[in-house]
Each structure stands twice: as C-alpha cells, then as structure tokens.
Design a protein around this motif. Structure first.
Motif, PDB file in Angstrom:
ATOM      1  N   ILE A 102       8.752   0.969   2.482  1.00 44.47           N
ATOM      2  CA  ILE A 102       7.485   1.040   2.110  1.00 44.47           C
ATOM      3  C   ILE A 102       6.589   2.136   2.765  1.00 44.47           C
ATOM      4  O   ILE A 102       5.862   2.984   2.086  1.00 44.47           O
ATOM      5  CB  ILE A 102       6.431  -0.349   2.768  1.00 44.47           C
ATOM      6  N   TRP A 103       6.795   2.868   3.938  1.00 40.82           N
ATOM      7  CA  TRP A 103       6.337   3.947   4.697  1.00 40.82           C
ATOM      8  C   TRP A 103       6.890   5.018   3.850  1.00 40.82           C
ATOM      9  O   TRP A 103       6.000   5.848   3.285  1.00 40.82           O
ATOM     10  CB  TRP A 103       6.942   3.818   6.000  1.00 40.82           C
ATOM     11  N   ALA A 104       7.813   5.124   3.136  1.00 41.31           N
ATOM     12  CA  ALA A 104       8.655   6.212   2.784  1.00 41.31           C
ATOM     13  C   ALA A 104       7.911   6.179   1.262  1.00 41.31           C
ATOM     14  O   ALA A 104       7.488   7.433   0.748  1.00 41.31           O
ATOM     15  CB  ALA A 104      10.062   6.293   2.491  1.00 41.31           C
ATOM     16  N   GLY A 105       7.770   5.203   0.687  1.00 36.79           N
ATOM     17  CA  GLY A 105       7.493   4.962  -0.746  1.00 36.79           C
ATOM     18  C   GLY A 105       6.049   5.514  -0.937  1.00 36.79           C
ATOM     19  O   GLY A 105       5.588   6.021  -1.643  1.00 36.79           O
ATOM     20  N   VAL A 106       5.149   4.852  -0.025  1.00 37.22           N
ATOM     21  CA  VAL A 106       3.568   5.334  -0.063  1.00 37.22           C
ATOM     22  C   VAL A 106       3.658   6.617   0.155  1.00 37.22           C
ATOM     23  O   VAL A 106       2.293   7.113  -0.190  1.00 37.22           O
ATOM     24  CB  VAL A 106       2.995   4.090   0.628  1.00 37.22           C
TER      25      VAL A 106
ATOM     26  N   PHE B 211      -2.426   0.563  13.288  1.00 31.39           N
ATOM     27  CA  PHE B 211      -2.916   1.075  11.941  1.00 31.39           C
ATOM     28  C   PHE B 211      -4.124   2.045  12.281  1.00 31.39           C
ATOM     29  O   PHE B 211      -4.137   3.374  12.030  1.00 31.39           O
ATOM     30  CB  PHE B 211      -3.324  -0.113  11.125  1.00 31.39           C
ATOM     31  N   VAL B 212      -5.145   1.683  13.051  1.00 34.46           N
ATOM     32  CA  VAL B 212      -6.184   2.544  13.275  1.00 34.46           C
ATOM     33  C   VAL B 212      -5.988   3.533  14.222  1.00 34.46           C
ATOM     34  O   VAL B 212      -6.117   4.764  13.789  1.00 34.46           O
ATOM     35  CB  VAL B 212      -7.284   1.608  13.940  1.00 34.46           C
ATOM     36  N   PHE B 213      -5.066   3.338  15.238  1.00 39.00           N
ATOM     37  CA  PHE B 213      -4.244   4.555  16.087  1.00 39.00           C
ATOM     38  C   PHE B 213      -3.684   5.630  15.063  1.00 39.00           C
ATOM     39  O   PHE B 213      -4.063   6.774  15.322  1.00 39.00           O
ATOM     40  CB  PHE B 213      -3.258   3.800  16.989  1.00 39.00           C
TER      41      PHE B 213
ATOM     42  N   VAL C  84       2.736  -1.991   6.392  1.00 42.40           N
ATOM     43  CA  VAL C  84       3.821  -1.593   7.132  1.00 42.40           C
ATOM     44  C   VAL C  84       3.607  -1.844   8.907  1.00 42.40           C
ATOM     45  O   VAL C  84       4.409  -2.248   9.317  1.00 42.40           O
ATOM     46  CB  VAL C  84       4.043  -0.011   7.105  1.00 42.40           C
ATOM     47  N   CYS C  85       2.152  -1.711   9.217  1.00 46.87           N
ATOM     48  CA  CYS C  85       1.764  -1.952  10.557  1.00 46.87           C
ATOM     49  C   CYS C  85       1.926  -3.435  10.885  1.00 46.87           C
ATOM     50  O   CYS C  85       2.400  -3.825  11.958  1.00 46.87           O
ATOM     51  CB  CYS C  85       0.505  -1.388  11.014  1.00 46.87           C
ATOM     52  N   LEU C  86       1.561  -4.120   9.784  1.00 43.14           N
ATOM     53  CA  LEU C  86       1.619  -5.618   9.915  1.00 43.14           C
ATOM     54  C   LEU C  86       2.846  -6.214  10.207  1.00 43.14           C
ATOM     55  O   LEU C  86       3.250  -7.002  11.156  1.00 43.14           O
ATOM     56  CB  LEU C  86       0.773  -6.207   9.278  1.00 43.14           C
ATOM     57  N   ILE C  87       3.750  -5.735   9.206  1.00 43.72           N
ATOM     58  CA  ILE C  87       5.181  -6.129   9.380  1.00 43.72           C
ATOM     59  C   ILE C  87       5.994  -5.607  10.461  1.00 43.72           C
ATOM     60  O   ILE C  87       6.581  -6.488  11.200  1.00 43.72           O
ATOM     61  CB  ILE C  87       6.075  -5.278   8.255  1.00 43.72           C
ATOM     62  N   LEU C  88       5.638  -4.575  11.326  1.00 43.42           N
ATOM     63  CA  LEU C  88       6.271  -4.160  12.403  1.00 43.42           C
ATOM     64  C   LEU C  88       5.670  -5.123  13.583  1.00 43.42           C
ATOM     65  O   LEU C  88       6.561  -5.305  14.199  1.00 43.42           O
ATOM     66  CB  LEU C  88       5.820  -2.616  12.844  1.00 43.42           C
ATOM     67  N   ALA C  89       4.355  -5.427  13.465  1.00 40.94           N
ATOM     68  CA  ALA C  89       4.100  -6.204  14.574  1.00 40.94           C
ATOM     69  C   ALA C  89       4.342  -7.622  14.323  1.00 40.94           C
ATOM     70  O   ALA C  89       4.450  -8.248  15.533  1.00 40.94           O
ATOM     71  CB  ALA C  89       2.507  -6.182  14.593  1.00 40.94           C
ATOM     72  N   LEU C  90       4.802  -8.119  13.247  1.00 39.22           N
ATOM     73  CA  LEU C  90       5.387  -9.531  13.140  1.00 39.22           C
ATOM     74  C   LEU C  90       6.782  -9.455  13.522  1.00 39.22           C
ATOM     75  O   LEU C  90       7.446 -10.557  13.465  1.00 39.22           O
ATOM     76  CB  LEU C  90       5.035 -10.091  11.795  1.00 39.22           C
ATOM     77  N   SER C  91       7.464  -8.260  13.479  1.00 42.77           N
ATOM     78  CA  SER C  91       8.988  -8.268  13.525  1.00 42.77           C
ATOM     79  C   SER C  91       9.397  -7.873  15.012  1.00 42.77           C
ATOM     80  O   SER C  91      10.627  -8.381  15.216  1.00 42.77           O
ATOM     81  CB  SER C  91       9.462  -7.795  12.453  1.00 42.77           C
ATOM     82  N   ILE C  92       8.978  -6.896  15.298  1.00 42.20           N
ATOM     83  CA  ILE C  92       9.640  -6.093  16.599  1.00 42.20           C
ATOM     84  C   ILE C  92       9.558  -7.057  17.892  1.00 42.20           C
ATOM     85  O   ILE C  92       8.287  -7.666  18.134  1.00 42.20           O
ATOM     86  CB  ILE C  92       8.790  -4.865  16.970  1.00 42.20           C
ATOM     87  N   GLY C  93      10.540  -7.351  18.434  1.00 43.75           N
ATOM     88  CA  GLY C  93      10.583  -8.159  19.595  1.00 43.75           C
ATOM     89  C   GLY C  93      10.894  -9.635  19.517  1.00 43.75           C
ATOM     90  O   GLY C  93      10.333 -10.526  20.333  1.00 43.75           O
TER      91      GLY C  93
ATOM     92  N   HIS D  17      -5.506   6.097  -0.839  1.00 42.43           N
ATOM     93  CA  HIS D  17      -5.943   5.025  -0.714  1.00 42.43           C
ATOM     94  C   HIS D  17      -4.811   3.975  -0.741  1.00 42.43           C
ATOM     95  O   HIS D  17      -4.597   3.257  -0.068  1.00 42.43           O
ATOM     96  CB  HIS D  17      -7.047   4.657  -1.940  1.00 42.43           C
ATOM     97  N   ALA D  18      -4.081   4.298  -1.780  1.00 43.57           N
ATOM     98  CA  ALA D  18      -2.578   3.509  -1.882  1.00 43.57           C
ATOM     99  C   ALA D  18      -1.689   3.684  -0.502  1.00 43.57           C
ATOM    100  O   ALA D  18      -1.170   2.771  -0.197  1.00 43.57           O
ATOM    101  CB  ALA D  18      -1.776   3.924  -2.940  1.00 43.57           C
ATOM    102  N   ALA D  19      -1.995   4.840   0.060  1.00 44.29           N
ATOM    103  CA  ALA D  19      -0.998   5.261   1.129  1.00 44.29           C
ATOM    104  C   ALA D  19      -1.707   4.143   2.303  1.00 44.29           C
ATOM    105  O   ALA D  19      -0.864   3.852   3.025  1.00 44.29           O
ATOM    106  CB  ALA D  19      -0.819   6.520   1.553  1.00 44.29           C
ATOM    107  N   HIS D  20      -2.531   4.356   2.404  1.00 40.26           N
ATOM    108  CA  HIS D  20      -3.638   3.448   3.402  1.00 40.26           C
ATOM    109  C   HIS D  20      -3.114   2.061   3.395  1.00 40.26           C
ATOM    110  O   HIS D  20      -2.844   1.550   4.435  1.00 40.26           O
ATOM    111  CB  HIS D  20      -5.061   3.617   3.453  1.00 40.26           C
ATOM    112  N   MET D  21      -3.290   1.488   2.103  1.00 38.66           N
ATOM    113  CA  MET D  21      -3.074   0.007   2.206  1.00 38.66           C
ATOM    114  C   MET D  21      -1.429  -0.137   2.401  1.00 38.66           C
ATOM    115  O   MET D  21      -1.178  -1.411   3.043  1.00 38.66           O
ATOM    116  CB  MET D  21      -3.112  -0.214   0.708  1.00 38.66           C
TER     117      MET D  21
END
Length: 222
Positions: free
Chosen positions: A128-132, A206-208, A83-92, A74-78
């Motif tokens: 964060i990806w590595a930590g969770v 995230f869903v993907f 992670v996915c939101l950070i990537l979406a807000l930063s890439i490009g 559950h912690a890994a999912h959160m």
C-alpha cells in the motif's frame, strides 16, 4: 546521480535484504547476537537502505511521466494512515505465517486479529505504501522505485509461505491456515485497552511521519 548510480543503489538494497535472511547466514547471526538482536539489526539495516534508495531516486535524472494532481497527496495521506494502522496492529503480535510477529507459539487461530484478513500484514502495508506513493511521484525514477518495491512486497508472500511451511511442517501450517480462515473476520479482542493502545500508536506514527517527511525525505508531505 546517474542512472548507473541509481541502479547500483537498487542492487545494493536487494542484496542487503536477501543475503542476511538466507537460512545459513541468519542462523549464524542469530547464534552470535540472538534472535532479538538479529531482528533489531535487520530492521535498522532495512530502514537505512530504504532511506538511501528513496534519496537516490530523488537524485536520479528527472523524466516526468505524469504530473502531480491535487488529489494525489490526499490519496497518499489516506493510504499512509491505513499503512500506519496495519503496522500498529501487526508488529509484535503472534503471527506464525509471516515476519514481524512475536511469541508465535501463543497464536490463537480462532482469534487471529488482523491475520484473519491477510497472513502477511507487513507486506500488505509495504505494498500500500508503494502504491499510494506512485500517484504523486510520476517521474521515471520514483515509478521504478515504488513499482518494484510494491511488486516485491506482493511476490514476497509466496516466498515466505514456502519458508514457513518448511519451518512449521506442511500439516501444521495448513491446519493453522484453515482455522484462521474459519475465524470471524471481526471478533472481540483479548484486550480492549491493548487494541486502543495500538490504534493510538498507529495514529501517532502517522502524525509523526507527516512532520518528519520533509526532514528525512526532503519533500514536505503536507
């Protein structure tokens, strides 16, 4: 796979990440295939090597350090949602301080977006990806994998800061950073539709990832 094989893949991973971005080599590739081509090629290489490294950790000798508990996933999912939101807000988006951005000349330090919180959002996402992923993967090979990659992401901030200072000039870099820090932590976006689109892309990613985790990595995420 033996420990020697795992170590060889780990070494190849870092070599493949460090050599192409050396200034002389990167300049040669950029002149040959263009900046966009280099970015696409380097991203594809990084993803392929990361997949190989994760696979090799699963094939290494199993030495358990701690058991997986129910709340670990559950912690890994959160964490992965973040992670996915950070990537979406930063890439490009413009970010002259780090990599993964685009049109850095359009960066507005008074409206820096996620860059107000961190100069290196993609490295933060990697950390964060590595930590969770450490929590539900308590065997030695995966602890080495995620521990080293997380430390690499955190340490990489100073290296990129140094390179960007050289590229922008110390005065320009400091002025932009000071203005970035002076901006509100939360401010209205230039475009609400663009912000909502990025957030939806992050949720979709995230869903993907939840659905393809078993196919790509070999372990179900749910």
């Amino acid at each position: 796979m033996t420990w020697a094989g795992f170590a060889a893949v780990f070494t190849l991973f870092f070599v493949s990440h460090s050599i192409p971005v050396r200034p002389g080599i990167k300049s040669w590739f950029t002149a040959w295939i263009g900046a966009r081509g280099f970015g696409i090629g380097y991203s594809a290489l990084s993803l392929a090597m990361l997949t190989l490294l994760i696979w090799s950790a699963g094939e290494a000798p199993h030495v358990q350090l701690w058991p997986q508990l129910g709340w670990h996933r559950h912690a890994a999912h959160m964490g992965m949602l973040a992670v996915c939101l950070i990537l979406a807000l930063s890439i490009g988006r413009p970010n002259p301080f780090s990599f993964g951005g685009a049109h850095d000349e359009c960066f507005d330090p008074t409206r820096p977006g996620i860059v107000r919180w961190t100069r290196h959002p993609i490295l933060l996402a990697l950390a964060i990806w590595a930590g969770v992923h450490l929590l539900p993967n308590g065997d030695l090979a995966h602890v080495l994998l995620f521990g080293v990659l997380g430390s690499f992401a955190l340490a990489g901030r100073r290296l990129i800061d140094h390179r960007k200072r050289q590229a922008l000039g110390a005065g320009r870099w400091s002025a932009l950073d000071t203005a970035r820090k002076a901006a509100p932590r939360v401010h209205s976006p230039r475009s609400w539709p663009a912000l909502v689109s990025r957030l939806l892309i992050g949720l979709g990613l995230f869903v993907f990832l939840l659905h393809v985790h078993a196919t790509v990595i070999g372990v179900a995420a749910l």
